[in-house]
Motif scaffolding. Structure first.
Motif, PDB file in Angstrom:
ATOM      1  N   UNK A  93      15.125   8.820   1.082  1.00 42.14           N
ATOM      2  CA  UNK A  93      13.882   8.150   1.470  1.00 42.14           C
ATOM      3  C   UNK A  93      13.494   7.072   0.460  1.00 42.14           C
ATOM      4  N   UNK A  94      13.665   7.355  -0.811  1.00 45.61           N
ATOM      5  CA  UNK A  94      13.295   6.400  -1.858  1.00 45.61           C
ATOM      6  C   UNK A  94      14.094   5.106  -1.716  1.00 45.61           C
ATOM      7  N   UNK A  95      15.287   5.192  -1.200  1.00 49.18           N
ATOM      8  CA  UNK A  95      16.128   3.998  -1.025  1.00 49.18           C
ATOM      9  C   UNK A  95      15.882   3.298   0.304  1.00 49.18           C
ATOM     10  N   UNK A  96      14.949   3.808   1.104  1.00 47.70           N
ATOM     11  CA  UNK A  96      14.735   3.257   2.444  1.00 47.70           C
ATOM     12  C   UNK A  96      13.740   2.096   2.440  1.00 47.70           C
ATOM     13  N   UNK A  97      13.818   1.291   3.487  1.00 55.12           N
ATOM     14  CA  UNK A  97      12.854   0.205   3.669  1.00 55.12           C
ATOM     15  C   UNK A  97      11.452   0.756   3.897  1.00 55.12           C
ATOM     16  N   UNK A  98      11.332   1.915   4.546  1.00 49.93           N
ATOM     17  CA  UNK A  98      10.014   2.513   4.767  1.00 49.93           C
ATOM     18  C   UNK A  98       9.312   2.787   3.446  1.00 49.93           C
ATOM     19  N   UNK A  99      10.042   3.312   2.484  1.00 49.41           N
ATOM     20  CA  UNK A  99       9.456   3.603   1.182  1.00 49.41           C
ATOM     21  C   UNK A  99       9.031   2.316   0.487  1.00 49.41           C
ATOM     22  N   UNK A 100       9.863   1.291   0.546  1.00 52.52           N
ATOM     23  CA  UNK A 100       9.521   0.018  -0.094  1.00 52.52           C
ATOM     24  C   UNK A 100       8.286  -0.602   0.550  1.00 52.52           C
ATOM     25  N   UNK A 101       8.170  -0.502   1.876  1.00 54.07           N
ATOM     26  CA  UNK A 101       6.978  -1.016   2.559  1.00 54.07           C
ATOM     27  C   UNK A 101       5.737  -0.221   2.155  1.00 54.07           C
ATOM     28  N   UNK A 102       5.874   1.083   2.051  1.00 55.60           N
ATOM     29  CA  UNK A 102       4.751   1.915   1.635  1.00 55.60           C
ATOM     30  C   UNK A 102       4.296   1.536   0.228  1.00 55.60           C
ATOM     31  N   UNK A 103       5.243   1.328  -0.680  1.00 59.23           N
ATOM     32  CA  UNK A 103       4.899   0.922  -2.053  1.00 59.23           C
ATOM     33  C   UNK A 103       4.168  -0.418  -2.046  1.00 59.23           C
ATOM     34  N   UNK A 104       4.582  -1.340  -1.176  1.00 61.04           N
ATOM     35  CA  UNK A 104       3.897  -2.626  -1.095  1.00 61.04           C
ATOM     36  C   UNK A 104       2.459  -2.433  -0.616  1.00 61.04           C
ATOM     37  N   UNK A 105       2.271  -1.592   0.376  1.00 61.41           N
ATOM     38  CA  UNK A 105       0.935  -1.372   0.935  1.00 61.41           C
ATOM     39  C   UNK A 105      -0.026  -0.745  -0.073  1.00 61.41           C
ATOM     40  N   UNK A 106       0.464   0.145  -0.927  1.00 62.62           N
ATOM     41  CA  UNK A 106      -0.426   0.787  -1.894  1.00 62.62           C
ATOM     42  C   UNK A 106      -0.461   0.048  -3.226  1.00 62.62           C
ATOM     43  N   UNK A 107       0.258  -1.058  -3.323  1.00 63.25           N
ATOM     44  CA  UNK A 107       0.193  -1.888  -4.514  1.00 63.25           C
ATOM     45  C   UNK A 107       1.092  -1.460  -5.657  1.00 63.25           C
ATOM     46  N   UNK A 108       2.152  -0.711  -5.373  1.00 67.34           N
ATOM     47  CA  UNK A 108       3.068  -0.272  -6.417  1.00 67.34           C
ATOM     48  C   UNK A 108       4.348  -1.099  -6.465  1.00 67.34           C
ATOM     49  N   UNK A 109       4.485  -2.044  -5.551  1.00 65.92           N
ATOM     50  CA  UNK A 109       5.720  -2.834  -5.491  1.00 65.92           C
ATOM     51  C   UNK A 109       5.654  -3.988  -6.491  1.00 65.92           C
ATOM     52  N   UNK A 110       6.804  -4.414  -6.926  1.00 63.25           N
ATOM     53  CA  UNK A 110       6.900  -5.594  -7.770  1.00 63.25           C
ATOM     54  C   UNK A 110       6.736  -6.818  -6.892  1.00 63.25           C
ATOM     55  N   UNK A 111       6.061  -7.857  -7.387  1.00 65.00           N
ATOM     56  CA  UNK A 111       5.864  -9.067  -6.568  1.00 65.00           C
ATOM     57  C   UNK A 111       7.155  -9.787  -6.295  1.00 65.00           C
TER      58      UNK A 111
END
Length: 64
Positions: A46-64
């Motif tokens: 799951x951590x390697x999935x696009x869903x996880x990356x999108x979730x991180x972006x939505x909660x503000x944990x993704x790198x810009x």
């Protein structure tokens, strides 16, 4: 619920009686657990999935 995958996996292992007393100062106990436990393998999938990356972006944990 954790923004850091390594910390999250370590917390899951702390609740496992087989690993609760293991010293996690090196990666070997974690690697062994990942080989043996299907639930941890699913977490990493799951951590390697696009869903996880999108979730991180939505909660503000993704790198810009």
């Amino acid at each position: 619920m954790c923004g850091d995958v390594s910390v999250g996996l370590t917390m899951v292992l702390r609740e496992d009686p087989n690993f609760a007393t293991a010293h996690l100062d090196n990666a070997e106990p974690l690697v062994q657990a990942l080989r043996e436990r299907a639930d941890l393998q699913r977490i990493l999938t799951y951590v390697r999935s696009d869903d996880f990356l999108r979730l991180r972006q939505r909660v503000g944990l993704a790198l810009p």
